[in-house]
Motif scaffolding. Structure first.
Motif, PDB file in Angstrom:
ATOM      1  N   PRO A  87       0.810  -1.224   0.000  1.00  0.00           N
ATOM      2  CA  PRO A  87       0.000   0.000   0.000  1.00  0.00           C
ATOM      3  C   PRO A  87       0.842   1.272   0.000  1.00  0.00           C
ATOM      4  N   LEU A  88       2.012   1.228   0.625  1.00  0.00           N
ATOM      5  CA  LEU A  88       2.887   2.401   0.626  1.00  0.00           C
ATOM      6  C   LEU A  88       3.340   2.737  -0.796  1.00  0.00           C
ATOM      7  N   ILE A  89       3.745   1.714  -1.540  1.00  0.00           N
ATOM      8  CA  ILE A  89       4.169   1.933  -2.931  1.00  0.00           C
ATOM      9  C   ILE A  89       2.998   2.468  -3.762  1.00  0.00           C
ATOM     10  N   LEU A  90       1.825   1.897  -3.585  1.00  0.00           N
ATOM     11  CA  LEU A  90       0.661   2.346  -4.339  1.00  0.00           C
ATOM     12  C   LEU A  90       0.275   3.778  -3.969  1.00  0.00           C
ATOM     13  N   SER A 188      11.486  22.096  -2.813  1.00  0.00           N
ATOM     14  CA  SER A 188      12.838  22.549  -2.461  1.00  0.00           C
ATOM     15  C   SER A 188      13.855  21.443  -2.696  1.00  0.00           C
ATOM     16  N   ALA A 189      13.484  20.202  -2.329  1.00  0.00           N
ATOM     17  CA  ALA A 189      14.392  19.084  -2.542  1.00  0.00           C
ATOM     18  C   ALA A 189      14.631  18.849  -4.028  1.00  0.00           C
ATOM     19  N   ALA A 190      13.580  19.003  -4.841  1.00  0.00           N
ATOM     20  CA  ALA A 190      13.740  18.819  -6.283  1.00  0.00           C
ATOM     21  C   ALA A 190      14.632  19.896  -6.878  1.00  0.00           C
ATOM     22  N   MET A 191      14.496  21.119  -6.381  1.00  0.00           N
ATOM     23  CA  MET A 191      15.347  22.211  -6.874  1.00  0.00           C
ATOM     24  C   MET A 191      16.802  22.001  -6.481  1.00  0.00           C
ATOM     25  N   GLY A 195      16.543  13.408  -6.490  1.00  0.00           N
ATOM     26  CA  GLY A 195      15.684  12.628  -7.368  1.00  0.00           C
ATOM     27  C   GLY A 195      14.501  12.038  -6.625  1.00  0.00           C
ATOM     28  N   PRO A 196      13.605  11.328  -7.337  1.00  0.00           N
ATOM     29  CA  PRO A 196      12.418  10.749  -6.686  1.00  0.00           C
ATOM     30  C   PRO A 196      12.761   9.806  -5.540  1.00  0.00           C
ATOM     31  N   TRP A 197      13.744   8.913  -5.729  1.00  0.00           N
ATOM     32  CA  TRP A 197      14.100   7.970  -4.672  1.00  0.00           C
ATOM     33  C   TRP A 197      14.668   8.680  -3.457  1.00  0.00           C
ATOM     34  N   ARG A 198      15.488   9.720  -3.691  1.00  0.00           N
ATOM     35  CA  ARG A 198      16.071  10.472  -2.580  1.00  0.00           C
ATOM     36  C   ARG A 198      14.987  11.210  -1.811  1.00  0.00           C
ATOM     37  N   ARG A 199      13.996  11.748  -2.517  1.00  0.00           N
ATOM     38  CA  ARG A 199      12.904  12.444  -1.826  1.00  0.00           C
ATOM     39  C   ARG A 199      12.050  11.460  -1.031  1.00  0.00           C
ATOM     40  N   ILE A 200      11.862  10.265  -1.573  1.00  0.00           N
ATOM     41  CA  ILE A 200      11.073   9.256  -0.843  1.00  0.00           C
ATOM     42  C   ILE A 200      11.778   8.860   0.447  1.00  0.00           C
ATOM     43  N   TYR A 204       9.649  11.642   2.426  1.00  0.00           N
ATOM     44  CA  TYR A 204       8.384  10.942   2.594  1.00  0.00           C
ATOM     45  C   TYR A 204       8.416   9.959   3.766  1.00  0.00           C
ATOM     46  N   ILE A 205       9.398   9.073   3.772  1.00  0.00           N
ATOM     47  CA  ILE A 205       9.428   8.028   4.805  1.00  0.00           C
ATOM     48  C   ILE A 205       9.559   8.613   6.211  1.00  0.00           C
ATOM     49  N   PRO A 206      10.498   9.562   6.481  1.00  0.00           N
ATOM     50  CA  PRO A 206      10.576  10.117   7.844  1.00  0.00           C
ATOM     51  C   PRO A 206       9.289  10.808   8.286  1.00  0.00           C
ATOM     52  N   LEU A 207       8.616  11.505   7.360  1.00  0.00           N
ATOM     53  CA  LEU A 207       7.394  12.206   7.740  1.00  0.00           C
ATOM     54  C   LEU A 207       6.179  11.293   7.800  1.00  0.00           C
TER      55      LEU A 207
END
Length: 293
Positions: A87-90, A188-191, A195-200, A204-207
Motif C-alpha cells: 500500500p505504501l508503494i501504491l 525545495s528538494a527537487a530544486m 531525485g524521486p528515490w532520494r525524496r522518498i 516521505y518516509i521520515p514524515l
C-alpha cells in the motif's frame, strides 16, 4: 474551554451498549480462556477439574503446537511487511499523480467492504490449479502450481490474499499522510537536485513514520486474527498442515476435537504473544516516530 455536560448519565447511556458488547464478546471470553486453561473441561458438560499448569505443560510438549506457532510467526512477519510495503508503494504512485492514478484511488478502496471469507473464496478460485490465472503453469510443466498438494504454494496463496485484503485501509492512511506533507519540502528538494528515490527516503518516509507505525501495529495484530477466515475458506489448514496457523489449530482443537482446555490454553498463549509484540512495538519503534513536522 472544556465542555461540561449537565446530564452526567448521558455519556454512560451512550457508551453503555458498546461497553456491554465489549465485555461480552472480548473481555469475558479472555477471562473464560484463562479459567479453562487451568482446568480440565469435559467436552459435553459436567464438573470441571482444576489441573493448574498441566495444560500448559501438555501444549508446550506438543510438536504440532510449535509447528503452528512458527507458521504463525512466519505469516505474521511476511504478511505484515507486505501489507505495509505494497500500500505504501501504491500510495506514493497515486500521490505522484501517475497515469490512471485517479481511478486507481477509488478502485483500491473498494475491497475494504469485502469480508475475509469472501476474499478467501475468490482467491481460491483465482489460484485454482485447473481454471485459475496460474493454471497455464501446469500446461508448461505438470505440478508447477499445485496449492492443493504443495504447502509452499498454499502458504503463498494465503499471503497474497491477506495482503490484498489489507491494501485499502493502509492505502488510505498512507495517502492521507503523503498529502499532508508540505509541497514546499518536495519542491525545495527537487530544486536542490534530489531525485524521486532520494525524496522518498529523506522526506516521505521520515514524515510518514506515524502512519507507518500505526499500520504496522494494526497489521501485526490483524494478521493473527484475519488469517482464520482465509484458511477456513481456502486451505482448511492443508495440505499436510502447512497452513495450519495457531488461530486455526485452536479452532480445530476446540470445536472439532472438543479439547476445550487445550484450545483455551493455546488462546491464552496466542493472546500473550500478540500483546507482547504490540508492547515491544510501542517501547522500541515508537521512539523513532516523528509526530512533529
Amino acid at each position: 474551554m472544556q465542555a461540561v455536560y449537565k446530564k452526567r448519565w448521558l455519556t454512560l447511556w451512550l457508551a453503555g451498549p458498546q461497553l456491554v458488547l465489549l465485555f461480552l464478546f472480548f473481555y469475558l471470553p479472555i477471562f473464560k480462556s484463562v479459567e479453562w486453561s487451568l482446568t480440565l473441561q469435559p467436552p459435553f458438560g459436567g464438573e470441571s477439574i482444576f489441573v493448574g499448569l498441566d495444560n500448559y505443560r501438555y501444549v508446550f510438549s506438543d510438536p504440532e503446537f510449535y509447528r503452528s506457532f512458527w507458521l504463525t510467526v512466519k505469516f505474521m512477519v511476511i504478511g505484515s511487511s507486505l501489507s505495509v510495503l505494497v500500500p505504501l508503494i501504491l500510495a506514493i504512485a497515486v500521490d505522484r499523480k501517475l497515469k490512471l492514478s485517479n481511478p486507481a484511488r477509488n478502485f483500491m478502496v473498494w475491497p475494504k467492504a469485502v469480508a475475509g471469507a469472501s476474499i478467501g473464496v475468490a482467491f481460491a478460485f483465482i489460484f485454482n490449479p485447473f481454471v485459475g490465472v496460474l493454471s497455464f503453469l501446469n500446461d508448461i510443466y505438470p505440478g508447477l502450481w499445485e496449492p492443493g498438494m504443495n504447502g509452499s504454494h498454499a502458504f503463498s496463496m494465503l499471503i497474497i490474499a491477506h495482503v490484498w485484503g489489507g491494501i485499502p485501509f493502509n492505502f488510505v492512511i498512507f495517502l492521507g499522510g503523503l498529502q499532508a506533507i508540505p509541497t514546499a519540502l518536495t519542491h525545495s528538494a527537487a530544486m536542490d537536485g534530489a531525485g524521486p528515490w532520494r525524496r522518498i527516503l529523506d522526506i516521505y518516509i521520515p514524515l510518514l513514520t506515524p502512519q507507518l507505525f500505526l499500520a504496522l501495529v494494526l497489521e501485526v495484530t490483524d494478521s493473527v486474527v484475519s488469517a482464520f477466515a482465509l484458511i477456513a475458506s481456502m486451505t482448511q489448514g492443508g495440505p499436510g498442515g502447512s497452513t495450519k496457523l495457531l488461530v486455526y489449530k485452536i479452532y480445530e482443537d476446540g470445536f472439532l476435537g472438543r479439547d476445550l482446555s487445550g484450545a483455551s490454553t493455546q488462546t491464552v498463549i496466542l493472546t500473550v504473544m500478540v500483546l507482547s509484540l504490540a508492547l515491544l512495538q510501542f517501547l522500541y519503534l515508537e521512539k523513532k516516530v516523528k509526530y512533529e513536522r
